[in-house]
Design a protein around this motif. Structure first.
Motif, PDB file in Angstrom:
ATOM      1  N   UNK A  17     -14.612  -7.457  16.118  1.00 15.42           N
ATOM      2  CA  UNK A  17     -14.909  -8.238  14.928  1.00 15.42           C
ATOM      3  C   UNK A  17     -13.649  -8.568  14.131  1.00 15.42           C
ATOM      4  N   UNK A  18     -12.696  -7.620  14.099  1.00 14.83           N
ATOM      5  CA  UNK A  18     -11.482  -7.831  13.309  1.00 14.83           C
ATOM      6  C   UNK A  18     -10.330  -8.428  14.121  1.00 14.83           C
ATOM      7  N   UNK A  19     -10.502  -8.515  15.423  1.00 15.29           N
ATOM      8  CA  UNK A  19      -9.464  -9.105  16.286  1.00 15.29           C
ATOM      9  C   UNK A  19     -10.127 -10.079  17.258  1.00 15.29           C
ATOM     10  N   UNK A  20     -10.599 -11.215  16.776  1.00 17.18           N
ATOM     11  CA  UNK A  20     -11.375 -12.138  17.612  1.00 17.18           C
ATOM     12  C   UNK A  20     -10.577 -12.828  18.709  1.00 17.18           C
ATOM     13  N   UNK A  21      -9.252 -12.639  18.717  1.00 20.41           N
ATOM     14  CA  UNK A  21      -8.435 -13.263  19.753  1.00 20.41           C
ATOM     15  C   UNK A  21      -8.274 -12.390  20.988  1.00 20.41           C
ATOM     16  N   UNK A  22      -8.586 -11.087  20.902  1.00 26.23           N
ATOM     17  CA  UNK A  22      -8.260 -10.186  22.007  1.00 26.23           C
ATOM     18  C   UNK A  22      -9.345 -10.209  23.081  1.00 26.23           C
ATOM     19  N   UNK A  23      -8.925  -9.951  24.314  1.00 33.62           N
ATOM     20  CA  UNK A  23      -9.796 -10.042  25.480  1.00 33.62           C
ATOM     21  C   UNK A  23     -10.302  -8.686  25.955  1.00 33.62           C
ATOM     22  N   UNK A  24      -9.767  -7.602  25.400  1.00 25.60           N
ATOM     23  CA  UNK A  24     -10.188  -6.281  25.844  1.00 25.60           C
ATOM     24  C   UNK A  24      -9.343  -5.194  25.213  1.00 25.60           C
ATOM     25  N   UNK A  25      -9.464  -3.986  25.775  1.00 24.93           N
ATOM     26  CA  UNK A  25      -8.747  -2.806  25.294  1.00 24.93           C
ATOM     27  C   UNK A  25      -7.999  -2.165  26.453  1.00 24.93           C
ATOM     28  N   UNK A  26      -6.886  -1.491  26.167  1.00 26.43           N
ATOM     29  CA  UNK A  26      -6.132  -0.768  27.196  1.00 26.43           C
ATOM     30  C   UNK A  26      -5.759   0.604  26.644  1.00 26.43           C
ATOM     31  N   UNK A  27      -5.834   1.645  27.498  1.00 24.95           N
ATOM     32  CA  UNK A  27      -5.528   3.014  27.074  1.00 24.95           C
ATOM     33  C   UNK A  27      -4.998   3.806  28.268  1.00 24.95           C
ATOM     34  N   UNK A  28      -4.578   5.035  28.013  1.00 24.70           N
ATOM     35  CA  UNK A  28      -4.030   5.876  29.072  1.00 24.70           C
ATOM     36  C   UNK A  28      -5.158   6.539  29.857  1.00 24.70           C
ATOM     37  N   UNK A  29      -5.033   6.518  31.167  1.00 24.42           N
ATOM     38  CA  UNK A  29      -6.026   7.144  32.042  1.00 24.42           C
ATOM     39  C   UNK A  29      -6.142   8.632  31.739  1.00 24.42           C
ATOM     40  N   UNK A  30      -7.363   9.129  31.678  1.00 21.04           N
ATOM     41  CA  UNK A  30      -7.575  10.568  31.474  1.00 21.04           C
ATOM     42  C   UNK A  30      -7.347  11.351  32.764  1.00 21.04           C
TER      43      UNK A  30
END
Length: 225
Positions: A152-165
């Motif tokens: 909702x606050x970042x309408x330009x982004x296509x997804x999320x990225x994080x470190x593999x557990x």
């Protein structure tokens, strides 16, 4: 974009992470589905036991696609959840049924992927979160809620990225299907020659075990006929 307004008074300041065009990404998925097919199944927004961490819900109904930056990372994220080391072999033994009917696919990006980074502590702090967002297996309700807030606050982004557990420090990501309208919903080229169409086949299990060996894990092989 999501079409939803933020539900928190907190101001998020997401850090963008760009994956360039022509990047290879890996995915483990049900063999019945195409390698580049987004999962249309929506998770229950109030049930942490159902679905994956950042799935869409009826409160924000996007389709999701989970990927990883290496084949080992994609495989480990799929099969190593809650797998202990067994004393008899000092390894993690993965039941064969875990890979039966599944594929390991390779996709090449055909456009830049603009993602919100959840990789480092400062990235998480930028969206008013900490590592519990990624580590707590009972916290999927909160994780989905916060994905909705980020969208909702970042309408330009296509997804999320994080470190593999399961294969640190490599990365995993989730993409939102409704952020790819400018690419007709097809941001990838499938590279069929580099994947494993059937992880449950004799060759598929052995290729999987070569990838998992550095993590001291292996898939149990059935009696082949």
């Amino acid at each position: 974009m999501s079409g939803f307004y933020p539900m928190t008074s907190l101001e998020l300041r997401p850090v963008r992470h760009v994956i360039p065009e022509d990047t290879r990404l890996w995915r483990v998925h049900n063999a019945r589905y195409a390698p580049d097919e987004f999962n249309p199944t929506l998770a229950d927004p109030f049930d942490p036991r159902q679905g994956s961490r950042f799935d869409g819900t009826v409160l924000d109904p996007y389709h999701s696609l989970y990927l990883a930056d290496t084949a080992t990372t994609a495989l480990s994220e799929s099969v190593l959840r809650s797998r202990p080391f067994e004393r008899s072999e000092s390894m993690r033994i993965i039941p064969y049924v875990t890979v039966r009917g599944r594929s390991l696919s390779v996709l090449r990006t055909t456009c830049e992927l603009v993602l919100v980074s959840l990789i480092g502590a400062t990235d998480l702090a930028a969206v008013c979160q900490n590592t519990l967002l990624l580590e707590d297996e009972s916290n999927y309700v909160q994780a989905r809620h916060w994905a909705r807030e980020i969208r909702a606050q970042a309408p330009d982004v296509m997804g999320l990225i994080w470190q593999s557990r399961h294969n640190r420090p490599q990365h995993v990501l989730v993409l939102f299907h409704d952020r790819f309208g400018h690419h007709d919903g097809k941001p990838f080229e499938v590279l069929p020659d580099d994947g494993v169409a059937d992880l449950g086949s004799k060759d598929g299990v052995r290729r999987a075990n070569r990838l998992l060996e550095p993590l001291r894990a292996k898939v149990s092989e059935p009696v082949w006929t």
